[in-house]
Design a protein around this motif. Structure first.
Motif, PDB file in Angstrom:
ATOM      1  N   ASN A 186      -2.585 -10.715   1.793  1.00 50.98           N
ATOM      2  CA  ASN A 186      -1.472  -9.764   1.867  1.00 50.98           C
ATOM      3  C   ASN A 186      -1.964  -8.361   2.205  1.00 50.98           C
ATOM      4  O   ASN A 186      -1.363  -7.666   3.027  1.00 50.98           O
ATOM      5  CB  ASN A 186      -0.709  -9.720   0.533  1.00 50.98           C
ATOM      6  CG  ASN A 186       0.642 -10.414   0.617  1.00 50.98           C
ATOM      7  OD1 ASN A 186       0.912 -11.156   1.544  1.00 50.98           O
ATOM      8  ND2 ASN A 186       1.485 -10.167  -0.366  1.00 50.98           N
ATOM      9  N   ASN A 223      -1.048  -6.022   5.399  1.00 48.32           N
ATOM     10  CA  ASN A 223      -0.481  -4.685   5.203  1.00 48.32           C
ATOM     11  C   ASN A 223      -1.283  -3.624   5.945  1.00 48.32           C
ATOM     12  O   ASN A 223      -0.718  -2.738   6.591  1.00 48.32           O
ATOM     13  CB  ASN A 223      -0.444  -4.335   3.712  1.00 48.32           C
ATOM     14  CG  ASN A 223       0.471  -5.235   2.914  1.00 48.32           C
ATOM     15  OD1 ASN A 223       1.386  -5.843   3.446  1.00 48.32           O
ATOM     16  ND2 ASN A 223       0.213  -5.334   1.614  1.00 48.32           N
ATOM     17  N   SER A 227       2.377   1.002   0.809  1.00 48.03           N
ATOM     18  CA  SER A 227       2.468   0.029   1.899  1.00 48.03           C
ATOM     19  C   SER A 227       1.240  -0.872   1.954  1.00 48.03           C
ATOM     20  O   SER A 227       1.344  -2.085   2.147  1.00 48.03           O
ATOM     21  CB  SER A 227       2.637   0.745   3.250  1.00 48.03           C
ATOM     22  OG  SER A 227       3.833   1.481   3.305  1.00 48.03           O
ATOM     23  N   LYS A 280       8.235  -4.666   0.792  1.00 48.28           N
ATOM     24  CA  LYS A 280       7.317  -4.000   1.721  1.00 48.28           C
ATOM     25  C   LYS A 280       6.629  -2.778   1.122  1.00 48.28           C
ATOM     26  O   LYS A 280       5.840  -2.122   1.799  1.00 48.28           O
ATOM     27  CB  LYS A 280       8.073  -3.596   2.988  1.00 48.28           C
ATOM     28  CG  LYS A 280       8.574  -4.791   3.795  1.00 48.28           C
ATOM     29  CD  LYS A 280       9.312  -4.337   5.044  1.00 48.28           C
ATOM     30  CE  LYS A 280       9.808  -5.532   5.837  1.00 48.28           C
ATOM     31  NZ  LYS A 280      10.572  -5.105   7.049  1.00 48.28           N
TER      32      LYS A 280
END
Length: 274
Positions: free
Chosen positions: A127, A131, A178, A199
């Motif tokens: 993840n 990102n 973020s 998000k």
């Protein structure tokens, strides 16, 4: 749409003054002059959502008619957010050159019963890489993430990410949230309820604990944090908690914004736009 109309009247009145002050600042900025307006209904100008009117909100507007927050005769940036982690922050979280004098870090436990006051989530290495690639497409591997600096209200101000292309630093509150966005992961809040991550990390107030597999290979971070939103200015759930204890909207506003006064919007608009 920024505050539930079911909240106590004094909290709604505090929110009404903040919203009116925000509108006044936009009026003075004249950013949308070509469109003959001051704000639009996008998230660029807070959250409008074309929600049906509620009498409780209308009462809060009427009972604070014309009132805005001033510092030295000028409308302030009356920032607000959902829930604190026990403190608020200055506007240093946005890399401000000189933080506003009325935006001090203050203790806030009035929202300590709210689910978002504390939370935790596991964010995987995969993840984090996705990102980072949203901001830096050229990065192919993330090796480590480190909190370098925290601010006056304990917000992370500098996050360093080690990549195959060297260390990459992130400083803005939005970018930091973020980079560690828990998209699709399960966030456990302090009341035991779970919410699917989106998000952005819920806030920039957090610590990280490295996670590894049985072979000792890094797999991600267990992130323990608190609060929801940027943490600057008035906690809306803190305002609710203060109102529940009998505090007035003036007391709420003077708690979250220092050395400010209530003025009348028509006086400021007349002065600026004769």
């Amino acid at each position: 749409s920024e505050m539930p109309s079911s909240y106590p009247k004094e909290a709604l009145k505090a929110q009404a003054v903040c919203a009116r002050t925000y509108a006044c600042v936009q009026l003075e900025s004249k950013k949308l002059e070509q469109l003959h307006g001051q704000v639009d209904d996008s998230v660029s100008y807070q959250v409008y959502q074309n929600t049906a009117e509620a009498e409780s909100a209308n009462e809060a507007v009427r009972e604070t008619k014309g009132e805005i927050l001033l510092k030295d005769g000028n409308p302030i940036q009356a920032y607000y957010f959902s829930t604190s982690h026990g403190k608020t922050s200055t506007d240093e979280v946005w890399e401000t050159a000189s933080p506003a004098s009325y935006l001090k870090s203050v203790d806030c436990t009035y929202d300590s019963q709210e689910p978002w006051y504390q939370w935790e989530v596991l964010v995987s290495k995969e993840n984090i890489l996705k990102n980072v690639q949203q901001l830096l497409p050229e990065v192919k591997e993330v090796q480590r993430v480190e909190i370098v600096e925290k601010g006056e209200g304990d917000a992370v101000l500098h996050l360093k990410v080690e990549t195959e292309q060297g260390a990459k630093s992130f400083y803005s509150e939005y970018d930091i949230r973020s980079v560690l966005a828990p998209l699709g992961a399960e966030i456990i809040r302090q009341d035991g309820s779970s919410v699917k991550g989106g998000k952005l990390l819920p806030s920039a107030y957090f610590t990280m604990e490295e996670q590894t597999d049985t072979a000792g290979v890094w797999t991600g971070y267990q992130i323990k944090g608190g609060g929801y939103g940027h943490g600057v200015g008035m906690s809306q759930n803190g305002a609710k908690g203060m109102a529940d204890t009998g505090k007035t909207y003036e007391e709420i506003l003077n708690y979250f914004y220092q050395e400010v006064e209530l003025g009348q919007v028509q006086d400021v608009v007349k002065k600026e736009n004769p």
